[in-house]
Structures are given as structure tokens and as C-alpha cells.
Design a protein around this motif. Structure first.
Motif, short mmCIF file in Angstrom:
data_model
loop_
_atom_site.label_atom_id
_atom_site.label_comp_id
_atom_site.label_asym_id
_atom_site.label_seq_id
_atom_site.Cartn_x
_atom_site.Cartn_y
_atom_site.Cartn_z
N TYR A 62 0.83 -1.20 0.00
CA TYR A 62 0.00 0.00 0.00
C TYR A 62 0.86 1.25 0.00
O TYR A 62 1.98 1.26 0.52
CB TYR A 62 -0.91 0.03 1.24
CG TYR A 62 -1.71 -1.23 1.43
CD1 TYR A 62 -2.80 -1.52 0.62
CD2 TYR A 62 -1.35 -2.14 2.41
CE1 TYR A 62 -3.52 -2.69 0.79
CE2 TYR A 62 -2.07 -3.31 2.59
CZ TYR A 62 -3.15 -3.58 1.78
OH TYR A 62 -3.86 -4.74 1.95
N GLY A 63 0.32 2.32 -0.57
CA GLY A 63 0.97 3.61 -0.45
C GLY A 63 0.83 4.13 0.97
O GLY A 63 -0.06 3.71 1.71
N GLN A 64 1.74 5.02 1.37
CA GLN A 64 1.74 5.52 2.75
C GLN A 64 1.53 7.02 2.78
O GLN A 64 2.03 7.75 1.90
CB GLN A 64 3.07 5.19 3.42
CG GLN A 64 3.34 3.69 3.48
CD GLN A 64 4.77 3.41 3.89
OE1 GLN A 64 5.22 3.83 4.94
NE2 GLN A 64 5.49 2.72 3.03
N LEU A 65 0.83 7.49 3.79
CA LEU A 65 0.54 8.91 3.95
C LEU A 65 1.39 9.49 5.07
O LEU A 65 1.47 8.91 6.16
CB LEU A 65 -0.94 9.13 4.28
CG LEU A 65 -1.97 8.57 3.27
CD1 LEU A 65 -3.37 8.86 3.78
CD2 LEU A 65 -1.77 9.16 1.89
N LYS A 124 0.93 15.77 4.36
CA LYS A 124 2.22 16.37 4.02
C LYS A 124 2.82 15.75 2.77
O LYS A 124 3.39 16.43 1.93
CB LYS A 124 3.19 16.19 5.20
CG LYS A 124 4.57 16.80 4.99
CD LYS A 124 5.43 16.56 6.22
CE LYS A 124 6.83 17.14 6.03
NZ LYS A 124 7.68 16.87 7.22
N ASN A 125 2.65 14.44 2.64
CA ASN A 125 3.26 13.77 1.49
C ASN A 125 2.60 12.42 1.29
O ASN A 125 2.02 11.84 2.22
CB ASN A 125 4.77 13.59 1.71
CG ASN A 125 5.51 13.23 0.43
OD1 ASN A 125 4.98 13.41 -0.67
ND2 ASN A 125 6.72 12.74 0.57
N PHE A 126 2.67 11.93 0.06
CA PHE A 126 2.17 10.58 -0.26
C PHE A 126 3.33 9.77 -0.81
O PHE A 126 3.99 10.19 -1.76
CB PHE A 126 1.05 10.65 -1.29
CG PHE A 126 0.54 9.28 -1.69
CD1 PHE A 126 -0.37 8.59 -0.90
CD2 PHE A 126 0.99 8.68 -2.86
CE1 PHE A 126 -0.83 7.34 -1.27
CE2 PHE A 126 0.54 7.42 -3.24
CZ PHE A 126 -0.37 6.75 -2.43
N ASN A 127 3.60 8.65 -0.17
CA ASN A 127 4.70 7.79 -0.60
C ASN A 127 4.17 6.57 -1.31
O ASN A 127 3.21 5.94 -0.87
CB ASN A 127 5.53 7.36 0.62
CG ASN A 127 6.14 8.53 1.35
OD1 ASN A 127 6.72 9.42 0.72
ND2 ASN A 127 6.00 8.57 2.66
N GLU A 128 4.80 6.22 -2.41
CA GLU A 128 4.43 5.02 -3.14
C GLU A 128 4.82 3.78 -2.34
O GLU A 128 5.44 3.86 -1.28
CB GLU A 128 5.13 5.01 -4.50
CG GLU A 128 4.59 6.05 -5.48
CD GLU A 128 3.15 5.77 -5.87
OE1 GLU A 128 2.76 4.58 -5.90
OE2 GLU A 128 2.41 6.73 -6.12
#
Length: 203
Positions: free
Chosen positions: A117-120, A129-133
Motif C-alpha cells: 500500500y501507499g503511505q501517507l 504532508k506527502n504521499f509515498n508510493e
């Protein structure tokens, strides 16, 4: 059910784990038990023969480091292998032993796991703040090569992986090397058990 004694294709998981070592001529096993110790003794009676199996009652609620400490006097001045008995991997103990013979480095098995899953990243007020793949992580697969030096760092009844290992690494006096595995089968769910059965069917 004690995970090492979980039956997979008519054999306990523990027997498969022992075969990982015995096919490389490592045939002496010390089983550290407490919970269902009588079941471990039955396992010993059934599978001893070509294998030398000792069962040591290390207490019902003892932590992993505490269990190791209780068998300190049984460990010779040579490297030994440790596994928790709750997973199966494609592990070659001789590779770990070769590293130890060259440099006295200890080793820990690692499995490369892709988090699905992507992480927030969220700051305190709930703002994104950011979305991580999806990210790849190295997971402790639970197979170690150790030697008697580790006993200096076990402080009583404690978790080996949560307390002792960080203490060893912080000391910077003992090096650990990673030994990657490409097949890791933990036994935590029915789905995990089915994956292991499928893999065994294919071998």
C-alpha cells in the motif's frame, strides 16, 4: 497450537525446519520450550534417530533472550544457529558459517518485502504532508548464526530481538551481516499455511 508443531502436509513445521539444517549435515538440535513442553518431548521421541534432539524446559513465560541464557552452558565455543520455529525459508547455513570463519561476523536472515500500500505522511493537525508510493523493506526472517559472545549482552529475561540485538549493534564490537532469502513462509494465518503447502507441492 504451538506454531513449530503445526502440521503441514502430514509433518510438523519443526521437522521441515530441521531438514533445512540436516541436509547440510547439521544434526544436533536443542529445543527451548515451556508452553506445551510435553508435546515437544513427544516430537523428540518420534523424530530422534539420525537427528540428536534435546528438549530443555526454559519456563512458561520466558522471553527469547532469557531462554538462550538458560542454555549458555550447553553452547560450545563455536558458532551455533538459532531460529524461532515459526517460519520456513530457503536457508543455507553453510553460507553463514563461511562468513563467520572468514571474519567472525554473525548473520541474520532477511527477506525483501514489498509493502502493498501507499503511505501517507500526516502532520499534527491532520494535514497531508506527502504521499509515498509502495516501499520495499527488509524483514527479519528469523534465522541467525550466533556465537558465545552474544551472552555478554543478554541482561536477564528479555527479548533477544527487541533488547539484546539493539544492545549488540550499539556496542559496535560484533558485526552482523545480512543473508538474504528469496522465499519466506511465516505461519501466522490459514492463508500463510496454504502458501507453504503450495510451495511444498511444487518442490
Amino acid at each position: 497450537m504451538l506454531k513449530p508443531l503445526l502440521i503441514v502436509k502430514k509433518k510438523p513445521l519443526l521437522k521441515y525446519i530441521m531438514e533445512v539444517y540436516s541436509k547440510h549435515n547439521f544434526n544436533h538440535f536443542i529445543l527451548l520450550g515451556g508452553y506445551k513442553i510435553k508435546e515437544l518431548l513427544k516430537f523428540k521421541d518420534k523424530y530422534s534417530g539420525k537427528l540428536k534432539i534435546d528438549v530443555v524446559n526454559t519456563g512458561l513465560n520466558t522471553n527469547t533472550g532469557g531462554r538462550l541464557l538458560k542454555i549458555k552452558n550447553l553452547i560450545k565455543n563455536e558458532p551455533f544457529f538459532l531460529t524461532y520455529g515459526d517460519s520456513l525459508i530457503d536457508y543455507n547455513p553453510n553460507n553463514a558459517l563461511k562468513k563467520w570463519n572468514r571474519s567472525k561476523d554473525l548473520s541474520i536472515s532477511a527477506y525483501s518485502y514489498m509493502f502493498p500500500y501507499g503511505q501517507l505522511d500526516v502532520i499534527n493537525n491532520g494535514e497531508l504532508k506527502n504521499f509515498n508510493e509502495k516501499k520495499e523493506f527488509l524483514i527479519n526472517a528469523g534465522y541467525y548464526l550466533l556465537d558465545k559472545r552474544i551472552f555478554r549482552y543478554i541482561k536477564g529475561d528479555e527479548s533477544f530481538e527487541k533488547k539484546t540485538l539493539p544492545r549488540i549493534l550499539k556496542s559496535k564490537k560484533i558485526n552482523f551481516k545480512i543473508q538474504k532469502t528469496y522465499n519466506w513462509f511465516p505461519i501466522d494465518t490459514i492463508e500463510d499455511k496454504n502458501k507453504l503447502k503450495k510451495s511444498l507441492d511444487e518442490t
